[in-house]
Design an enzyme around this catalytic site. Structure first.
Site, PDB file in Angstrom:
ATOM      1  N   ASN A 174       0.552  -5.824   3.208  1.00 29.01           N
ATOM      2  CA  ASN A 174      -0.258  -6.900   3.562  1.00 29.01           C
ATOM      3  C   ASN A 174      -0.174  -8.199   3.120  1.00 29.01           C
ATOM      4  O   ASN A 174      -0.297  -8.417   2.185  1.00 29.01           O
ATOM      5  CB  ASN A 174      -1.997  -6.272   3.156  1.00 29.01           C
ATOM      6  CG  ASN A 174      -2.343  -5.177   3.822  1.00 29.01           C
ATOM      7  OD1 ASN A 174      -2.391  -5.256   5.203  1.00 29.01           O
ATOM      8  ND2 ASN A 174      -2.715  -3.855   3.130  1.00 29.01           N
ATOM      9  N   ARG A 194      -1.275 -11.409   2.692  1.00 21.51           N
ATOM     10  CA  ARG A 194      -2.524 -11.988   2.838  1.00 21.51           C
ATOM     11  C   ARG A 194      -3.328 -11.649   1.631  1.00 21.51           C
ATOM     12  O   ARG A 194      -3.152 -10.734   0.971  1.00 21.51           O
ATOM     13  CB  ARG A 194      -3.531 -12.018   4.122  1.00 21.51           C
ATOM     14  CG  ARG A 194      -3.692 -10.372   4.261  1.00 21.51           C
ATOM     15  CD  ARG A 194      -4.802 -10.128   5.421  1.00 21.51           C
ATOM     16  NE  ARG A 194      -4.817  -8.659   6.024  1.00 21.51           N
ATOM     17  CZ  ARG A 194      -5.347  -7.734   5.453  1.00 21.51           C
ATOM     18  NH1 ARG A 194      -5.997  -7.994   4.191  1.00 21.51           N
ATOM     19  NH2 ARG A 194      -5.231  -6.778   5.804  1.00 21.51           N
ATOM     20  N   GLU A 235       0.857  -1.018  -0.041  1.00 19.97           N
ATOM     21  CA  GLU A 235      -0.060   0.075   0.026  1.00 19.97           C
ATOM     22  C   GLU A 235       0.847   1.254  -0.102  1.00 19.97           C
ATOM     23  O   GLU A 235       1.995   1.440   0.740  1.00 19.97           O
ATOM     24  CB  GLU A 235      -1.089   0.040   1.182  1.00 19.97           C
ATOM     25  CG  GLU A 235      -1.757  -1.221   1.087  1.00 19.97           C
ATOM     26  CD  GLU A 235      -3.087  -1.189   2.203  1.00 19.97           C
ATOM     27  OE1 GLU A 235      -3.036   0.045   2.812  1.00 19.97           O
ATOM     28  OE2 GLU A 235      -3.900  -1.980   2.104  1.00 19.97           O
TER      29      GLU A 235
END
Length: 444
Positions: free
Chosen positions: A288, A290, A273
């Site tokens: 992240n 996942r 991000e």
């Protein structure tokens, strides 16, 4: 793989099951007392009660979930997102029992799960990082650092995510008021009260790059998602491609994200991000490790099944496609339908008396509940994700407005009216919105 346990609930559990069924893989569900009878429990090949309604007594019971996995002789565990999806100890325990954890290596989880350690790793990889501190010993150190880089700043939990454990502070008084509460919140949600400070970038866009890596050193990106429509740092609407990002910046961000993943030896699905300022300078926020809630947006423009890619890479296979073979087409947008008061924005649990919508080409609805089910106060109030894909952005927006006007849901309040307000907003139609859009242009 022949059998996978899904250590999650609701719409993401169902989403994973659909791919498993397509691949001929049996699924094992675990459920709490509050979730017995929900669609994901009925859809699984096998389902087992895991505990009482509160997450600490059900979906966070690592040992109990692993015991079921061993007993049922599963090949792998898919953690979905949230809950145990980025829990290093859970991944290590599964690996120790010879069960694949569908995600990155546990050591990668450990590094990227700590926001301060992740920032250090990104700097080493040459990725621009938002100006910020390392861990802060106390409030005095926090105030000194904030004064050095200048207000406003964001106080963040080192182990946080999903917008939890974050507080904007416009001056020293606000920072002093927030310091103890953010640490307490971080400890309660993540078991770690370490906090740090980042410079707050105004009129920013929140852009993330979808990544995939395999055990053979291959890493690819699947373009970007714009997640700038947020309320209290939590995403509400996501879309791809970003409507207000130049092609040159898009290419630079994708290249930086891939370089970072290669540096980290990343395997499986991950998302980096970034925050992008008005001059299109971009800075790393977090990674992240996942599957993301908004992964369907990427599937909409690429035609790929990200869950299938997760399963195949976890089984030791090479990535199905390399970068030149991954293309995008059309425009995709996702709306997170929450059981919440659309004015006060507080959860609205209760019995769903009606939930109907018209089927439409290019529209996918991932539902956590069905008509007659009860939304309980124990979990995130996400009822469904509505993903609309069109030939281009105007087509996707028009299709979304038509579809959303046809949704009928009774018995609970939802944020459906908010979506229609967003779609009618001229700033959103132009694609010139930033992370302050909801607060300043819609909810003001």
């Amino acid at each position: 793989m022949k059998k996978i346990l899904i250590a999650n609930r609701g719409e993401i559990a169902l989403r994973i099951m659909k791919t498993c069924q397509k691949m001929g893989i049996e699924t094992v569900a675990v459920y709490s007392d509050a979730d017995e009878g929900l669609p994901f429990v009925k859809a699984a090949d096998y389902a087992f009660r895991i505990g009482e309604a509160p997450v600490a007594k059900s979906y966070l019971l690592k040992d109990d979930i692993l015991n079921i996995a061993v007993r049922e002789k599963v090949d792998a565990i898919h953690p979905g997102y949230g809950f145990l999806s980025e829990n290093t100890e859970f991944a290590q325990a599964a690996e120790a029992k010879g069960i694949k954890f569908i995600g990155p290596k546990s050591e990668t989880l450990a590094i990227m799960g700590d926001k301060v350690a992740a920032r250090k790793t990104m700097k080493e990889a040459g990725v621009p990082v938002v100006p910020g501190s390392s861990g802060l010993a106390d409030m005095d150190e926090a105030c000194a650092y904030a004064s050095e880089i200048g207000y406003p700043v964001i106080l963040k939990a080192s182990g946080g995510g999903g917008g939890i454990g974050m507080q904007r502070c416009d001056d020293e008084e606000a920072l002093k008021k927030s310091f103890a509460s953010v640490k307490t919140r971080a400890k309660a949600y993540f078991g770690n009260d370490d906090v740090f400070i980042e410079k707050f970038i105004s009129e920013a866009r929140h852009i993330e790059i979808q990544l995939f890596g395999d055990e053979f050193g291959n890493v690819v990106h699947m373009f970007e998602r714009d997640c700038s429509v947020q309320r209290r740092n939590q995403k509400v609407v996501e879309e791809s491609p970003s409507p207000h990002l130049s092609e040159a910046t898009r290419e630079k961000m994708c290249a930086a994200a891939v370089a970072a993943a290669v540096h980290a030896g990343y395997i499986n699905a991950g998302t980096i991000e970034f925050i992008v300022d008005e001059e299109e300078n971009f800075y790393f926020l977090e990674m992240n490790t996942r599957l993301q809630v908004e992964h369907r947006v990427t599937e909409g423009i690429t035609g790929l099944d990200l869950v299938e890619w997760q399963i195949r890479t976890s089984a030791g296979e090479k990535l199905p496609f390399l970068q030149p073979e991954i293309t995008k087409e059309g425009h995709s947008i996702q709306f997170r339908l929450y059981a919440e008061d659309p004015v006060k924005f507080i959860p609205s649990p209760g019995l769903i008396k009606a939930f109907t919508f018209n089927e439409m080409d290019g529209v996918i609805v991932d539902c956590a509940y069905a008509e007659g089910d009860t939304v309980t106060p124990f979990y995130d109030p996400l009822v469904a994700k509505i993903i609309v894909t069109g030939e281009n952005r105007p087509d996707a927006l028009a299709k979304a407005e038509t579809f959303l006007n046809g949704v009928k849901i009774e018995g609970i309040k939802t944020n459906l009216p908010l979506f229609l307000t967003i779609l009618s907003n001229s700033q959103f139609k132009k694609g010139t919105y930033s992370t302050s859009f909801l607060q300043t242009a819609v909810l003001a």
